[in-house]
Design a protein around this motif. Structure first.
Motif: not given
Length: 80
Positions: A25-33, A42-49
Protein backbone atom coordinates in the motif's frame (compact mmCIF):
# COMPACT_ATOMS: atom_id res chain seq x y z
CA UNK A 1 19.67 0.12 -17.47
CA UNK A 2 22.19 -2.66 -16.94
CA UNK A 3 24.06 -0.77 -14.22
CA UNK A 4 22.19 1.21 -11.59
CA UNK A 5 22.82 4.92 -11.25
CA UNK A 6 25.05 6.02 -8.41
CA UNK A 7 23.54 7.93 -5.52
CA UNK A 8 25.09 10.85 -3.70
CA UNK A 9 26.17 11.26 -0.10
CA UNK A 10 23.00 13.26 0.59
CA UNK A 11 20.67 10.94 -1.30
CA UNK A 12 21.97 7.36 -1.34
CA UNK A 13 20.11 4.78 -3.38
CA UNK A 14 18.27 2.46 -1.00
CA UNK A 15 19.15 -1.22 -1.27
CA UNK A 16 16.64 -3.46 -3.01
CA UNK A 17 15.66 -5.13 0.26
CA UNK A 18 14.47 -1.75 1.61
CA UNK A 19 11.99 -1.45 -1.24
CA UNK A 20 10.99 -5.09 -0.89
CA UNK A 21 10.26 -4.56 2.81
CA UNK A 22 7.97 -1.60 2.08
CA UNK A 23 4.28 -2.50 2.41
CA UNK A 24 2.47 -2.73 -0.94
CA UNK A 25 0.00 0.00 0.00
CA UNK A 26 2.83 2.41 0.83
CA UNK A 27 4.69 1.60 -2.40
CA UNK A 28 1.55 2.12 -4.49
CA UNK A 29 0.78 5.39 -2.69
CA UNK A 30 4.33 6.64 -3.30
CA UNK A 31 4.14 5.57 -6.95
CA UNK A 32 0.83 7.43 -7.31
CA UNK A 33 2.43 10.53 -5.78
CA UNK A 34 5.20 10.42 -8.39
CA UNK A 35 3.15 9.53 -11.46
CA UNK A 36 -0.40 10.60 -10.66
CA UNK A 37 -1.78 7.08 -11.12
CA UNK A 38 -1.23 3.63 -9.65
CA UNK A 39 1.17 1.23 -11.39
CA UNK A 40 -0.38 -0.64 -14.28
CA UNK A 41 1.42 -3.85 -13.25
CA UNK A 42 3.53 -4.90 -10.31
CA UNK A 43 6.87 -6.45 -11.25
CA UNK A 44 8.55 -8.95 -8.96
CA UNK A 45 11.24 -6.38 -8.15
CA UNK A 46 10.22 -2.93 -6.96
CA UNK A 47 13.74 -1.67 -7.64
CA UNK A 48 13.25 -2.73 -11.27
CA UNK A 49 9.96 -0.81 -11.32
CA UNK A 50 11.69 2.35 -10.11
CA UNK A 51 14.52 1.85 -12.63
CA UNK A 52 11.95 1.41 -15.42
CA UNK A 53 10.11 4.54 -14.31
CA UNK A 54 13.30 6.61 -14.28
CA UNK A 55 14.50 5.29 -17.64
CA UNK A 56 11.14 6.00 -19.29
CA UNK A 57 11.03 9.66 -18.23
CA UNK A 58 11.89 12.12 -21.00
CA UNK A 59 14.97 14.24 -20.47
CA UNK A 60 14.04 17.81 -19.66
CA UNK A 61 15.56 20.31 -22.09
CA UNK A 62 18.22 22.55 -20.60
CA UNK A 63 17.43 26.14 -21.38
CA UNK A 64 20.14 28.38 -19.97
CA UNK A 65 18.83 31.40 -18.16
CA UNK A 66 19.53 34.76 -19.75
CA UNK A 67 21.68 36.72 -17.30
CA UNK A 68 20.06 39.95 -16.14
CA UNK A 69 22.99 41.98 -17.38
CA UNK A 70 22.47 40.68 -20.92
CA UNK A 71 18.70 40.62 -21.18
CA UNK A 72 17.48 43.82 -19.52
CA UNK A 73 18.05 46.11 -22.49
CA UNK A 74 20.54 48.34 -20.68
CA UNK A 75 23.33 49.70 -22.84
CA UNK A 76 27.04 49.70 -22.12
CA UNK A 77 26.94 53.31 -20.94
CA UNK A 78 24.00 52.80 -18.55
CA UNK A 79 24.81 53.57 -14.90
CA UNK A 80 23.92 50.72 -12.63
Amino acid sequence: MDTPAHGTADHPIPPSDTLAAMPSDAFIAAWRTLTGEPPAIMLSSRAAMIALLVSSMPIAPLRPAIPVWNGDGAGVGTTR
